[in-house]
Scaffold this active site. Structure first.
Site, PDB file in Angstrom:
ATOM      1  N   ARG A 150       0.856  -1.172   0.000  1.00  0.00           N
ATOM      2  CA  ARG A 150       0.000   0.000   0.000  1.00  0.00           C
ATOM      3  C   ARG A 150       0.899   1.231   0.000  1.00  0.00           C
ATOM      4  NH1 ARG A 150      -2.260  -3.425   4.077  1.00  0.00           N
ATOM      5  NH2 ARG A 150      -4.346  -4.174   3.525  1.00  0.00           N
ATOM      6  N   LYS A 174      -2.620  -1.991   7.848  1.00  0.00           N
ATOM      7  CA  LYS A 174      -3.814  -1.449   8.475  1.00  0.00           C
ATOM      8  C   LYS A 174      -3.926  -1.952   9.908  1.00  0.00           C
ATOM      9  CE  LYS A 174      -5.215   0.706   4.803  1.00  0.00           C
ATOM     10  NZ  LYS A 174      -5.297   2.172   4.733  1.00  0.00           N
ATOM     11  N   HIS A 245      -1.842   2.377  -6.143  1.00  0.00           N
ATOM     12  CA  HIS A 245      -2.527   1.100  -5.920  1.00  0.00           C
ATOM     13  C   HIS A 245      -2.421   0.172  -7.129  1.00  0.00           C
ATOM     14  CE1 HIS A 245      -5.652  -1.786  -4.880  1.00  0.00           C
ATOM     15  NE2 HIS A 245      -6.209  -1.545  -6.043  1.00  0.00           N
ATOM     16  N   ARG A 248       0.282  -2.353  -6.784  1.00  0.00           N
ATOM     17  CA  ARG A 248      -0.079  -3.400  -5.828  1.00  0.00           C
ATOM     18  C   ARG A 248      -0.996  -4.431  -6.486  1.00  0.00           C
ATOM     19  NH1 ARG A 248      -1.013  -4.531  -0.250  1.00  0.00           N
ATOM     20  NH2 ARG A 248      -3.185  -4.925   0.315  1.00  0.00           N
ATOM     21  N   HIS A 271      -3.953  -8.996   3.852  1.00  0.00           N
ATOM     22  CA  HIS A 271      -5.414  -9.033   3.935  1.00  0.00           C
ATOM     23  C   HIS A 271      -5.915  -9.841   5.131  1.00  0.00           C
ATOM     24  CE1 HIS A 271      -6.029  -8.001  -0.621  1.00  0.00           C
ATOM     25  NE2 HIS A 271      -5.726  -6.952   0.130  1.00  0.00           N
ATOM     26  N   TYR A 280       3.399 -16.549  10.775  1.00  0.00           N
ATOM     27  CA  TYR A 280       4.537 -17.430  10.567  1.00  0.00           C
ATOM     28  C   TYR A 280       4.539 -18.622  11.499  1.00  0.00           C
ATOM     29  CZ  TYR A 280       5.925 -13.946   7.293  1.00  0.00           C
ATOM     30  OH  TYR A 280       5.933 -13.109   6.215  1.00  0.00           O
TER      31      TYR A 280
END
Length: 301
Positions: A150, A174, A245, A248, A271, A280
């Site tokens: 982003r 985010k 964007h 991306r 996301h 992970y």
């Protein structure tokens, strides 16, 4: 404009929707929520109502797509934004409506625009890398594309986020969620070229650890990136309406076209609403890096 002034306009706008447009309570709530999204964006960009231009609104819409908001919802939000600026114009807060030419997405058609590999190459070739600004801008485009970031993730990137020997960068997305993203050899090379110029810059206090600086020594702004991407696309004769964007989206599209694992792509895009550690715990990070190495065109030799 003061917070009190903004609250006053918000109150008047709600009355306008109820009394003059006679909208239902649900529609009034939807429109005021759309206004709140715009006000949050304006606050991030330090804008007043009079400062907002079509370019800023296009950047705002690009961020909506970046959040994963679908075309139908984006169209509704744009409708709300147009209503809000029409109110500002009618009440004399602004002299011209910047949303007049803002395009509404066509419902049911393809996803937001992506670039071909050749188009990305043409845009990069249009950049004069003999200047510090040119090398910085080419590096920004390469990192956006190679890592699928982003724009806010890129502009906030710090030296402490780079783990280039391991082939990763740390990204804060985010909700302050962190993730590790593999970075291609091409992007690493561009970063190394840019560092020659970056070391010569005198950052302002508080920006010492920021990688991508403006000429003023502060973190480069999202709108500045938006503008130079448009400029280079025009020079490269790329006719598509693109934004940060777009790189991306191109990242994800090209990986999918080449058979990359969809779960890996979702994780790399950030996301999934889980922390880096949780990510992970369930998926080995070397597997994520291997997906990039095998499928991203920048790693093809």
């Amino acid at each position: 404009m003061t917070a009190e002034g903004k609250d006053n306009i918000a109150y008047k706008y709600r009355n306008y929707l109820v009394l003059e447009r006679s909208l239902s309570p649900n529609s009034v709530d939807a429109y005021t929520k759309d206004m709140a999204k715009l006000l949050s964006f304006m606050q991030d960009e330090n804008l007043t109502y009079r400062d907002v231009t079509l370019d800023y609104l296009q950047q705002f819409v690009a961020q909506l797509y970046d959040l994963g908001i679908n075309a139908r919802s984006v169209a509704r939000i744009i409708s709300g934004i147009k209503s809000f600026f029409n109110f500002l114009l009618l009440d004399g807060y602004i002299e011209a409506d910047p949303s007049e030419l803002l395009e509404t997405p066509k419902i049911g058609l393809k996803l937001p625009t992506f670039l071909t590999i050749d188009e990305i190459g043409a845009i990069q070739k249009a950049i004069d890398v003999s200047t510090k600004e040119g090398q910085r801008n080419r590096t920004i485009i390469e990192v956006l594309y190679s890592c699928g970031l982003r724009i806010s993730e890129l502009t906030n990137m710090k030296f402490s986020d780079l783990f280039l020997d391991e082939g990763f960068i740390k990204v804060e997305g985010k909700g302050s969620k962190q993730r590790l993203v593999p970075i291609s050899e091409t992007a690493i090379a561009e970063l190394e070229n840019y560092m020659h110029y970056r070391k010569q810059q005198q950052p302002k206090k508080g920006s010492e650890n920021i990688i991508f600086l403006s000429n003023r020594g502060t973190a480069i702004s999202r709108i500045m990136v938006f503008h130079f991407i448009k400029e280079y696309a025009a020079k490269a004769n790329v006719k598509k309406n693109i934004s940060p964007h777009t790189f991306r989206h191109s990242f994800a599209t090209h990986l999918l076209e080449r058979g990359a694992n969809i779960r890996a792509i979702q994780l790399m895009l950030g996301h999934e609403k889980i922390t880096t550690t949780e990510i992970y715990t369930h998926m080995d990070k070397e597997f994520l890096r291997q997906e990039i190495i095998e499928h991203h065109p920048r790693n093809k030799r």
